[in-house]
Write a protein that holds these residues in place. Structure first.
Motif, PDB file in Angstrom:
ATOM      1  N   THR A  36       0.888  -1.212   0.011  1.00  0.00           N
ATOM      2  CA  THR A  36      -0.057   0.035   0.106  1.00  0.00           C
ATOM      3  C   THR A  36       0.911   1.399   0.001  1.00  0.00           C
ATOM      4  N   PHE A  37       1.883   1.327   0.777  1.00  0.00           N
ATOM      5  CA  PHE A  37       2.934   2.541   0.865  1.00  0.00           C
ATOM      6  C   PHE A  37       3.585   2.610  -0.609  1.00  0.00           C
ATOM      7  N   ILE A  38       3.802   1.433  -1.012  1.00  0.00           N
ATOM      8  CA  ILE A  38       4.561   1.499  -2.531  1.00  0.00           C
ATOM      9  C   ILE A  38       3.602   2.111  -3.237  1.00  0.00           C
ATOM     10  N   SER A  39       2.348   1.793  -3.506  1.00  0.00           N
ATOM     11  CA  SER A  39       1.160   2.474  -4.479  1.00  0.00           C
ATOM     12  C   SER A  39       1.215   3.776  -4.012  1.00  0.00           C
ATOM     13  N   ALA A  40       1.213   4.073  -2.753  1.00  0.00           N
ATOM     14  CA  ALA A  40       1.217   5.760  -2.520  1.00  0.00           C
ATOM     15  C   ALA A  40       2.458   6.503  -3.109  1.00  0.00           C
ATOM     16  N   ILE A  41       3.592   5.615  -2.863  1.00  0.00           N
ATOM     17  CA  ILE A  41       4.828   6.333  -3.344  1.00  0.00           C
ATOM     18  C   ILE A  41       4.611   6.691  -4.926  1.00  0.00           C
ATOM     19  N   HIS A  42       3.967   5.767  -5.857  1.00  0.00           N
ATOM     20  CA  HIS A  42       3.681   6.008  -6.937  1.00  0.00           C
ATOM     21  C   HIS A  42       2.884   7.146  -7.515  1.00  0.00           C
ATOM     22  N   TRP A  43       1.702   7.053  -6.720  1.00  0.00           N
ATOM     23  CA  TRP A  43       0.791   8.298  -6.928  1.00  0.00           C
ATOM     24  C   TRP A  43       1.233   9.485  -6.504  1.00  0.00           C
ATOM     25  N   GLY A  44       2.333   9.723  -5.773  1.00  0.00           N
ATOM     26  CA  GLY A  44       2.915  10.766  -5.273  1.00  0.00           C
ATOM     27  C   GLY A  44       4.148  11.345  -6.426  1.00  0.00           C
ATOM     28  N   CYS A  45       4.812  10.297  -6.956  1.00  0.00           N
ATOM     29  CA  CYS A  45       5.606  10.626  -7.976  1.00  0.00           C
ATOM     30  C   CYS A  45       4.774  11.113  -9.436  1.00  0.00           C
ATOM     31  N   LEU A  46       3.694  10.312  -9.710  1.00  0.00           N
ATOM     32  CA  LEU A  46       3.131  10.561 -10.978  1.00  0.00           C
ATOM     33  C   LEU A  46       2.513  11.711 -10.713  1.00  0.00           C
ATOM     34  N   LEU A  47       1.694  12.205  -9.746  1.00  0.00           N
ATOM     35  CA  LEU A  47       1.053  13.567  -9.603  1.00  0.00           C
ATOM     36  C   LEU A  47       2.094  14.891  -9.643  1.00  0.00           C
ATOM     37  N   LYS A  48       3.436  14.307  -9.085  1.00  0.00           N
ATOM     38  CA  LYS A  48       4.456  15.561  -9.419  1.00  0.00           C
ATOM     39  C   LYS A  48       5.149  15.596 -10.822  1.00  0.00           C
ATOM     40  N   THR A  49       5.057  14.588 -11.609  1.00  0.00           N
ATOM     41  CA  THR A  49       5.790  14.591 -12.881  1.00  0.00           C
ATOM     42  C   THR A  49       5.048  15.520 -13.782  1.00  0.00           C
ATOM     43  N   ASP A  50       5.837  16.070 -14.753  1.00  0.00           N
ATOM     44  CA  ASP A  50       5.115  16.994 -15.846  1.00  0.00           C
ATOM     45  C   ASP A  50       5.099  15.775 -16.958  1.00  0.00           C
ATOM     46  N   LEU A  57      -3.287   6.188 -17.174  1.00  0.00           N
ATOM     47  CA  LEU A  57      -2.702   4.967 -17.092  1.00  0.00           C
ATOM     48  C   LEU A  57      -2.003   4.318 -16.161  1.00  0.00           C
ATOM     49  N   TYR A  58      -1.066   5.306 -16.064  1.00  0.00           N
ATOM     50  CA  TYR A  58      -0.096   4.984 -14.832  1.00  0.00           C
ATOM     51  C   TYR A  58      -0.563   5.219 -13.601  1.00  0.00           C
ATOM     52  N   LEU A  59      -1.650   6.052 -13.215  1.00  0.00           N
ATOM     53  CA  LEU A  59      -2.052   6.196 -12.003  1.00  0.00           C
ATOM     54  C   LEU A  59      -2.734   5.032 -11.672  1.00  0.00           C
ATOM     55  N   VAL A  60      -3.654   4.625 -12.630  1.00  0.00           N
ATOM     56  CA  VAL A  60      -4.600   3.208 -12.412  1.00  0.00           C
ATOM     57  C   VAL A  60      -3.469   2.184 -12.241  1.00  0.00           C
ATOM     58  N   ILE A  61      -2.466   1.931 -13.081  1.00  0.00           N
ATOM     59  CA  ILE A  61      -1.721   0.724 -12.705  1.00  0.00           C
ATOM     60  C   ILE A  61      -0.968   0.842 -11.298  1.00  0.00           C
ATOM     61  N   SER A  62      -0.698   2.183 -10.809  1.00  0.00           N
ATOM     62  CA  SER A  62      -0.232   2.203  -9.535  1.00  0.00           C
ATOM     63  C   SER A  62      -0.896   1.316  -8.333  1.00  0.00           C
ATOM     64  N   ILE A  63      -2.265   1.476  -8.502  1.00  0.00           N
ATOM     65  CA  ILE A  63      -2.920   0.887  -7.572  1.00  0.00           C
ATOM     66  C   ILE A  63      -2.900  -0.566  -7.321  1.00  0.00           C
ATOM     67  N   VAL A  64      -2.479  -1.232  -8.474  1.00  0.00           N
ATOM     68  CA  VAL A  64      -2.316  -2.599  -8.744  1.00  0.00           C
ATOM     69  C   VAL A  64      -1.687  -3.484  -7.461  1.00  0.00           C
ATOM     70  N   PRO A  65      -0.791  -2.878  -7.043  1.00  0.00           N
ATOM     71  CA  PRO A  65       0.057  -3.607  -5.623  1.00  0.00           C
ATOM     72  C   PRO A  65      -0.847  -3.636  -4.563  1.00  0.00           C
ATOM     73  N   LEU A  66      -1.748  -2.312  -4.642  1.00  0.00           N
ATOM     74  CA  LEU A  66      -2.551  -2.373  -3.368  1.00  0.00           C
ATOM     75  C   LEU A  66      -3.777  -3.122  -3.420  1.00  0.00           C
ATOM     76  N   LEU A  67      -4.260  -3.194  -4.636  1.00  0.00           N
ATOM     77  CA  LEU A  67      -5.405  -4.386  -4.567  1.00  0.00           C
ATOM     78  C   LEU A  67      -4.971  -5.636  -4.723  1.00  0.00           C
ATOM     79  N   THR A  68      -3.842  -6.017  -5.331  1.00  0.00           N
ATOM     80  CA  THR A  68      -3.585  -7.255  -5.143  1.00  0.00           C
ATOM     81  C   THR A  68      -3.313  -7.805  -3.894  1.00  0.00           C
ATOM     82  N   ALA A  69      -2.327  -7.139  -3.134  1.00  0.00           N
ATOM     83  CA  ALA A  69      -2.221  -7.265  -1.641  1.00  0.00           C
ATOM     84  C   ALA A  69      -3.451  -7.307  -1.007  1.00  0.00           C
TER      85      ALA A  69
END
Length: 132
Positions: A36-50, A57-69
């Motif tokens: 869950t923490f790893i998914s949150a890191i991805h959200w943060g990085c993706l929200l910050k990127t230009d 699509l990357y934001l949706v994919i970033s929740i895959v670890p959370l949902l699978t876990a």
């Protein structure tokens, strides 16, 4: 890493089956928290990127670890340990493939690699111990 390592040690030391099952459930729960923490890191990085191309699509994919876990909480523990093992390794490989977008600092990328492989090894050992 300590909860995984401590749980592995406990499994070597305890013979009571109920305590062993509880220990495995704790490992699975902690794996869920970490992913869950790893998914949150991805959200943060993706929200910050230009980078805008495929960002949703990357934001949706970033929740895959959370949902699978999260789903591992609903399946038999031995299967859940295997799923967590593959999610930790698979997600690391995915992170490496989109490093240009995530733009993790070198020190963090190296840390994630070391932690992911160590957690995966500990999960594998815990799984093996519980086969017998």
């Amino acid at each position: 890493l300590l909860p995984f390592a401590f749980s592995l040690l406990l499994l070597f030391l305890i013979s009571d089956e109920q305590l062993r099952q509880l220990t495995v459930k704790i490992v699975i729960g902690y794996g869920v928290v970490i992913l869950t923490f790893i998914s949150a890191i991805h959200w943060g990085c993706l929200l910050k990127t230009d980078v805008q191309i495929h960002k949703p699509l990357y934001l949706v994919i970033s929740i895959v670890p959370l949902l699978t876990a999260w789903l591992t909480l609903l399946i038999p523990p031995l299967i859940a340990l295997g799923v967590l093992f593959f999610v930790f390794i698979g997600w690391l490989k995915y992170e490496q493939s989109i490093q240009a977008i995530l733009n993790f600092p070198d020190w963090f990328r190296d840390l994630r690699k070391q932690l992911s492989y160590t957690v995966a090894a500990l999960l594998l050992l815990i799984w093996i111990i519980n086969l017998g």
